[in-house]
Design a protein around this motif. Structure first.
Motif, PDB file in Angstrom:
ATOM      1  N   LEU A  52       0.813  -1.215   0.000  1.00 54.63           N
ATOM      2  CA  LEU A  52       0.000   0.000   0.000  1.00 54.63           C
ATOM      3  C   LEU A  52       0.845   1.263   0.000  1.00 54.63           C
ATOM      4  CD1 LEU A  52      -2.735  -1.149   2.541  1.00 54.63           C
ATOM      5  CD2 LEU A  52      -2.914  -1.062   0.042  1.00 54.63           C
ATOM      6  N   SER A  53       2.025   1.192   0.600  1.00 54.96           N
ATOM      7  CA  SER A  53       2.956   2.323   0.582  1.00 54.96           C
ATOM      8  C   SER A  53       4.351   1.815   0.900  1.00 54.96           C
ATOM      9  CB  SER A  53       2.541   3.400   1.595  1.00 54.96           C
ATOM     10  OG  SER A  53       2.609   2.894   2.915  1.00 54.96           O
ATOM     11  N   GLY A  54       5.359   2.605   0.541  1.00 58.14           N
ATOM     12  CA  GLY A  54       6.731   2.205   0.804  1.00 58.14           C
ATOM     13  C   GLY A  54       7.174   1.075  -0.105  1.00 58.14           C
ATOM     14  N   GLY A  55       8.054   0.206   0.428  1.00 62.26           N
ATOM     15  CA  GLY A  55       8.543  -0.901  -0.377  1.00 62.26           C
ATOM     16  C   GLY A  55       9.832  -1.459   0.185  1.00 62.26           C
ATOM     17  N   ALA A  56      10.568  -2.154  -0.658  1.00 61.26           N
ATOM     18  CA  ALA A  56      11.832  -2.779  -0.265  1.00 61.26           C
ATOM     19  C   ALA A  56      12.821  -2.631  -1.407  1.00 61.26           C
ATOM     20  CB  ALA A  56      11.622  -4.253   0.066  1.00 61.26           C
ATOM     21  N   GLY A  71      13.610  -8.712  -7.116  1.00 67.71           N
ATOM     22  CA  GLY A  71      13.673  -7.338  -7.579  1.00 67.71           C
ATOM     23  C   GLY A  71      13.142  -6.383  -6.530  1.00 67.71           C
ATOM     24  N   ARG A  72      12.899  -5.155  -6.916  1.00 61.21           N
ATOM     25  CA  ARG A  72      12.382  -4.150  -5.987  1.00 61.21           C
ATOM     26  C   ARG A  72      10.913  -4.417  -5.667  1.00 61.21           C
ATOM     27  NH1 ARG A  72      14.946   0.305  -4.692  1.00 61.21           N
ATOM     28  NH2 ARG A  72      12.958   1.365  -4.289  1.00 61.21           N
ATOM     29  N   ASP A  73      10.519  -3.931  -4.506  1.00 59.83           N
ATOM     30  CA  ASP A  73       9.107  -3.930  -4.139  1.00 59.83           C
ATOM     31  C   ASP A  73       8.715  -2.482  -3.887  1.00 59.83           C
ATOM     32  OD1 ASP A  73       6.585  -4.171  -2.681  1.00 59.83           O
ATOM     33  OD2 ASP A  73       7.106  -6.290  -2.470  1.00 59.83           O
ATOM     34  N   GLU A  74       7.591  -2.061  -4.440  1.00 65.46           N
ATOM     35  CA  GLU A  74       7.176  -0.669  -4.309  1.00 65.46           C
ATOM     36  C   GLU A  74       5.658  -0.572  -4.248  1.00 65.46           C
ATOM     37  OE1 GLU A  74       7.628   0.138  -9.111  1.00 65.46           O
ATOM     38  OE2 GLU A  74       9.157   0.858  -7.720  1.00 65.46           O
ATOM     39  N   ASP A  88       8.536 -18.878   0.283  1.00 69.82           N
ATOM     40  CA  ASP A  88       9.708 -18.515   1.069  1.00 69.82           C
ATOM     41  C   ASP A  88      10.226 -17.180   0.562  1.00 69.82           C
ATOM     42  OD1 ASP A  88       9.933 -20.947   2.691  1.00 69.82           O
ATOM     43  OD2 ASP A  88      10.398 -21.940   0.793  1.00 69.82           O
ATOM     44  N   LEU A  89      10.535 -16.249   1.480  1.00 70.08           N
ATOM     45  CA  LEU A  89      10.856 -14.890   1.052  1.00 70.08           C
ATOM     46  C   LEU A  89      12.022 -14.309   1.830  1.00 70.08           C
ATOM     47  CD1 LEU A  89       9.703 -12.586   3.310  1.00 70.08           C
ATOM     48  CD2 LEU A  89       7.570 -13.655   2.614  1.00 70.08           C
ATOM     49  N   ALA A  90      12.620 -13.291   1.231  1.00 71.40           N
ATOM     50  CA  ALA A  90      13.656 -12.499   1.886  1.00 71.40           C
ATOM     51  C   ALA A  90      13.486 -11.052   1.447  1.00 71.40           C
ATOM     52  CB  ALA A  90      15.047 -13.005   1.511  1.00 71.40           C
ATOM     53  N   LEU A  91      13.527 -10.140   2.416  1.00 70.19           N
ATOM     54  CA  LEU A  91      13.378  -8.706   2.163  1.00 70.19           C
ATOM     55  C   LEU A  91      14.633  -7.995   2.633  1.00 70.19           C
ATOM     56  CD1 LEU A  91       9.760  -8.395   3.570  1.00 70.19           C
ATOM     57  CD2 LEU A  91      10.367  -8.061   1.163  1.00 70.19           C
ATOM     58  N   HIS A  92      15.082  -7.006   1.850  1.00 73.35           N
ATOM     59  CA  HIS A  92      16.281  -6.242   2.187  1.00 73.35           C
ATOM     60  C   HIS A  92      15.929  -4.756   2.196  1.00 73.35           C
ATOM     61  CE1 HIS A  92      18.762  -9.874   1.518  1.00 73.35           C
ATOM     62  NE2 HIS A  92      17.918 -10.101   0.522  1.00 73.35           N
ATOM     63  N   ASN A  93      16.242  -4.109   3.337  1.00 76.88           N
ATOM     64  CA  ASN A  93      15.996  -2.681   3.497  1.00 76.88           C
ATOM     65  C   ASN A  93      14.536  -2.353   3.165  1.00 76.88           C
ATOM     66  OD1 ASN A  93      16.742  -0.087   4.198  1.00 76.88           O
ATOM     67  ND2 ASN A  93      17.365   0.448   2.103  1.00 76.88           N
ATOM     68  N   VAL A  94      13.637  -2.834   4.009  1.00 75.22           N
ATOM     69  CA  VAL A  94      12.206  -2.727   3.750  1.00 75.22           C
ATOM     70  C   VAL A  94      11.556  -1.759   4.738  1.00 75.22           C
ATOM     71  CG1 VAL A  94      11.806  -4.802   5.145  1.00 75.22           C
ATOM     72  CG2 VAL A  94      10.026  -3.992   3.609  1.00 75.22           C
ATOM     73  N   ALA A  95      10.632  -0.942   4.239  1.00 76.84           N
ATOM     74  CA  ALA A  95       9.784  -0.083   5.063  1.00 76.84           C
ATOM     75  C   ALA A  95       8.492   0.107   4.287  1.00 76.84           C
ATOM     76  CB  ALA A  95      10.464   1.259   5.338  1.00 76.84           C
ATOM     77  N   TRP A  96       7.382  -0.435   4.789  1.00 75.30           N
ATOM     78  CA  TRP A  96       6.170  -0.403   3.990  1.00 75.30           C
ATOM     79  C   TRP A  96       4.917  -0.575   4.834  1.00 75.30           C
ATOM     80  CZ3 TRP A  96       6.849  -5.621   0.824  1.00 75.30           C
ATOM     81  CH2 TRP A  96       6.852  -6.699   1.704  1.00 75.30           C
TER      82      TRP A  96
END
Length: 285
Positions: A52-56, A71-74, A88-96
């Motif tokens: 809904l907002s932000g991303g990774a 890839g990116r998440d936005e 199975d997932l991995a997130l890097h530098n995420v704020a959302w």
């Protein structure tokens, strides 16, 4: 702090709220800046997940069906995960902030069995619905069950239409079982002919989701699992009619069918004869 239902994460999100109704649930949460998050999503419901907002900076995942993304998440990213299919997932530098609509498979059209995991951006209909549900939940602390059922019905129809358009516009991926998987599946069916058999009974021992198993079995055999189970039950019934003196009612029960009339109709549909005519004809041979 509890994880959202169906989510197992190394770093749980904040402000997780959830509303439940008879046909599913909606949940939403926020996450402040977090360097690394790993985990798994798995649910017995279909999941539509929306950023809904932000991303990774980086979002990588792999589903049990083999669907991958890295890839990116936005804002606006939307993904679908079928019931019984894990990710199975991995997130890097995420704020959302995200929202997830969970739909009970029993409440949707049969074609959802063919819905594969997908990832899209900027679908105004799905994003708008999810954002609205999240806003109302945060404002009121709950969601009206009738409102949710109506929204999910509209979403189910929308996704079904999307599936129809996708199937018409491009060749579908063919899923197949290996020779060993197919042999093991038939052995399980034959062992359980006298009891109720559901897709989970056949999919779980293979370590795959029910949706994946349904597509793979049909892709390999040209039959649905239900069609194959019925055929093997009637083949077993035909052998019992030919080789034993068991009455038809007992044979029906041994083939997992409690109603003799239903058994007779099913046998005729498969063999072109009633059970009594089949038995009589084999005795004359």
């Amino acid at each position: 702090m509890q994880h959202p239902s169906g989510w197992k994460l190394t770093q749980p999100p904040n402000d997780h709220v959830k509303a439940t109704w008879s046909g599913g649930h909606f949940e939403t949460a926020r996450r402040g800046r977090t360097p690394e998050v790993e985990g798994r999503i798995a649910s017995d419901k279909h999941l539509i997940m929306v950023t809904l907002s932000g991303g990774a900076d980086r979002h990588s995942f792999r589903t049990d069906d083999g669907f991958r993304y890295d890839g990116r998440d936005e804002k606006g990213m939307i993904s679908f995960l079928p019931a019984g299919c894990g990710r199975d997932l991995a997130l890097h530098n995420v704020a959302w902030e995200w929202g997830a609509i969970a739909i009970d498979p029993a409440t949707v059209a049969p074609q959802f069995l063919d819905m594969q995991p997908f990832l899209i951006n900027n679908d105004d209909f799905i994003y708008g619905m999810t954002a609205q549900m999240g806003g109302l939940l945060h404002r009121d602390g709950s969601l009206d069950a009738t409102y949710c059922s109506t929204m999910v019905l509209a979403l189910s129809q929308y996704l079904s239409n999307r599936l129809d358009r996708s199937s018409a516009g491009q060749a579908s991926v063919k899923y197949c079982l290996t020779t060993r998987q197919l042999r093991d599946t038939y052995e399980r069916i034959d062992t359980w002919l006298g009891r109720r058999i559901v897709i989970a009974d056949l999919a779980v021992p293979l370590g795959i989701s029910e949706g994946h198993f349904f597509r793979a079995f049909r892709g390999t055999t040209g039959q649905t699992p239900l069609e194959a189970i019925s055929a093997r039950r009637m083949n077993h019934a035909a052998r019992l009619l030919s080789e034993t003196n068991l009455d038809v009612t007992e044979i029906a029960v041994r083939c997992g069918i409690e109603s003799p009339s239903h058994f007779a109709r099913l046998f005729r549909a498969h063999k072109g004869q009633s059970p009594s005519h089949w038995r009589h004809g084999r005795k004359l041979l």
